[in-house]
Design an enzyme around this catalytic site. Structure first.
Site, PDB file in Angstrom:
ATOM      1  N   TYR A   1     -29.353 -14.686 -20.387  1.00  0.00           N
ATOM      2  CA  TYR A   1     -29.887 -13.545 -20.300  1.00  0.00           C
ATOM      3  C   TYR A   1     -29.372 -12.189 -20.734  1.00  0.00           C
ATOM      4  CZ  TYR A   1     -31.960  -9.419 -17.831  1.00  0.00           C
ATOM      5  OH  TYR A   1     -32.242  -7.959 -17.466  1.00  0.00           O
ATOM      6  N   LEU A   2     -29.685 -11.483 -21.593  1.00  0.00           N
ATOM      7  CA  LEU A   2     -29.295 -10.248 -22.248  1.00  0.00           C
ATOM      8  C   LEU A   2     -29.705  -9.147 -21.276  1.00  0.00           C
ATOM      9  CD1 LEU A   2     -27.714  -8.234 -24.189  1.00  0.00           C
ATOM     10  CD2 LEU A   2     -29.934  -8.494 -25.549  1.00  0.00           C
ATOM     11  N   ALA A   3     -28.804  -8.353 -20.660  1.00  0.00           N
ATOM     12  CA  ALA A   3     -29.301  -7.115 -19.792  1.00  0.00           C
ATOM     13  C   ALA A   3     -28.735  -6.004 -20.475  1.00  0.00           C
ATOM     14  CB  ALA A   3     -28.580  -7.371 -18.331  1.00  0.00           C
TER      15      ALA A   3
ATOM     16  N   GLY B   1     -30.188  -2.487 -19.370  1.00  0.00           N
ATOM     17  CA  GLY B   1     -30.690  -1.473 -18.582  1.00  0.00           C
ATOM     18  C   GLY B   1     -29.978  -1.365 -17.103  1.00  0.00           C
ATOM     19  N   SER B   2     -30.749  -1.134 -16.140  1.00  0.00           N
ATOM     20  CA  SER B   2     -30.024  -1.017 -14.872  1.00  0.00           C
ATOM     21  C   SER B   2     -29.495  -2.369 -14.352  1.00  0.00           C
ATOM     22  CB  SER B   2     -30.978  -0.515 -13.930  1.00  0.00           C
ATOM     23  OG  SER B   2     -32.281  -1.494 -13.714  1.00  0.00           O
TER      24      SER B   2
ATOM     25  N   GLU C   1     -38.549  -7.673 -12.588  1.00  0.00           N
ATOM     26  CA  GLU C   1     -38.981  -6.908 -13.902  1.00  0.00           C
ATOM     27  C   GLU C   1     -40.305  -6.650 -14.100  1.00  0.00           C
ATOM     28  OE1 GLU C   1     -36.949  -4.971 -14.831  1.00  0.00           O
ATOM     29  OE2 GLU C   1     -34.935  -5.762 -14.972  1.00  0.00           O
TER      30      GLU C   1
ATOM     31  N   TYR D   1     -31.350   6.826 -12.630  1.00  0.00           N
ATOM     32  CA  TYR D   1     -31.494   5.564 -13.427  1.00  0.00           C
ATOM     33  C   TYR D   1     -30.416   5.493 -14.498  1.00  0.00           C
ATOM     34  CZ  TYR D   1     -33.569   1.943 -16.173  1.00  0.00           C
ATOM     35  OH  TYR D   1     -33.886   0.851 -17.041  1.00  0.00           O
TER      36      TYR D   1
END
EC number: 4.3.2.9
Length: 368
Positions: A68-70, A72-73, A173, A253
């Site tokens: 899984y490519l993250a 953002g937060s 999400e 954020y």
């Protein structure tokens, strides 16, 4: 109610306990989750197997884990390991040549105006031909090399997670009501090697495929499907704003992205880009009043919807199509009320109002 609250505690005590639990979830105590440095590097064998995973349908991975490519937060340990309780099996820093970071997923006006998203990199309309009389000077192409200049491509972290944790990621999400799953090529980035804490990294990183989440916008023209020109179809198909990219993310954020990039030691040029982003800042009293009134009107429904997604998401972490459309429709109606009523009365709730740069600097420095 908290298990430590007395049985005859009043409503105020119960409310305080719930507020404390919510604060603990959103801002978990440091030390209550492992540091990102404790997560090992993903093996080259697992990265090579990613191509086989990508040919399978959603939820039908050929391997027992998901890459899984993250971006953002979820880069931040506070969010990913703390608030969401994910325990990745391994991780690797990556660059993504086909994607760029955007902030065009609508959130909540006056509070969290937008969230991180990705868009596809645009090719230049007229390629620039090199001067044959001048020898080319090639900049460092490896983001881990000194002197590398960021070229606009997305940087992030690919986590190897279990199918159960992948379902948790999907539920937290939006359960498919906002982000959709896509598969993109990623290039591993060499970490800053420190001996003996970190193992050696292959000299020639090879691209591999990973899953990530993207919220796409409906094109305004060029689509022959007559349904997509009808207002009701747009209302229930994704979160739509007339000017994507106008909103600014909140300071809270952006700090999660900046902290996560630092924790994972992403390239310095990318960290400088994240540090340069300006947050949404309220500079007028009427905006604060607007925030209170807006949240008073919409927060109960938002809390109810987010609670229901946890119960109604299926085994893949996604909502039924009808319910995902209903969630999108609710968000679009919320923003319609903002455009028609709140913005004209209380001021801009998505971007710092122009001409207020001096006020923003004073607020950032903690002065009046």
């Amino acid at each position: 109610m908290s298990p430590h609250a007395s049985p005859d505690a009043g409503p105020s005590a119960a409310s305080a306990a719930l507020d404390k639990a919510e604060v603990s979830r959103r801002h978990p105590r440091r030390g209550s989750y492992p540091p990102v440095s404790s997560v090992p590097f993903t093996s080259p064998q697992r990265l090579a197997q990613a191509a086989e995973d990508a040919t399978s349908g959603p939820g039908e991975e050929a391997s027992a884990t998901v890459l899984y490519l993250a971006y953002g937060s979820n880069l931040s340990a506070e969010t990913f390991l703390g608030a969401r309780g994910i325990r990745p099996l391994s991780q690797v820093n990556v660059s993504v040549p086909t994607l760029r970071l955007t902030f065009d997923l609508p959130g909540v006006p006056y509070l969290e105006p937008c969230f991180a998203n990705v868009g596809f990199m645009k090719l230049p309309e007229v390629p620039k031909l090199p001067d044959p009389t001048t020898p080319p000077v090639l900049p460092p192409l490896d983001p881990s090399q000194p002197g590398y200049k960021w070229d606009g491509r997305l940087m992030g972290v690919v986590y190897e997670v279990t199918p159960e944790d992948w379902r948790t990621i999907m539920r937290t999400e939006g359960a498919g009501s906002s982000y959709k799953e896509i598969v993109v090529p990623c290039i591993p980035i060499k970490p800053r090697i420190t001996v003996p804490e970190k193992p050696p990294f292959p000299d020639l990183p090879r691209p591999f495929l990973a899953r990530t989440l993207c919220a796409s916008y409906m094109p305004d023209s060029g689509d022959d499907d007559p349904r997509k020109r009808r207002w009701w179809y747009r209302l229930v198909t994704g979160r739509q704003r007339p000017n994507p990219g106008y909103a600014q993310a909140s300071a809270r954020y952006l700090k999660l992205l900046q902290d996560g990039a630092g924790e994972h030691e992403l390239p310095e040029s990318y960290q400088q880009y994240l540090a340069s982003l300006q947050p949404y800042t309220m500079t007028q009293g009427r905006q604060t009043i607007g925030q209170i009134v807006f949240l008073g009107a919409w927060a109960p429904l938002l809390i109810f919807v987010f609670t229901m997604t946890n119960f109604l998401a299926d085994e893949t972490g996604r909502l039924p199509r009808w319910l995902a459309g209903a969630v999108s429709g609710m968000f679009n109606l919320m923003w319609m009320s903002y455009d028609a009523i709140f913005k004209p009365v209380f001021g801009d709730g998505e971007r710092t109002e122009s001409g207020d740069e001096e006020k923003v600097l004073l607020l950032a420095n903690g002065t009046d």
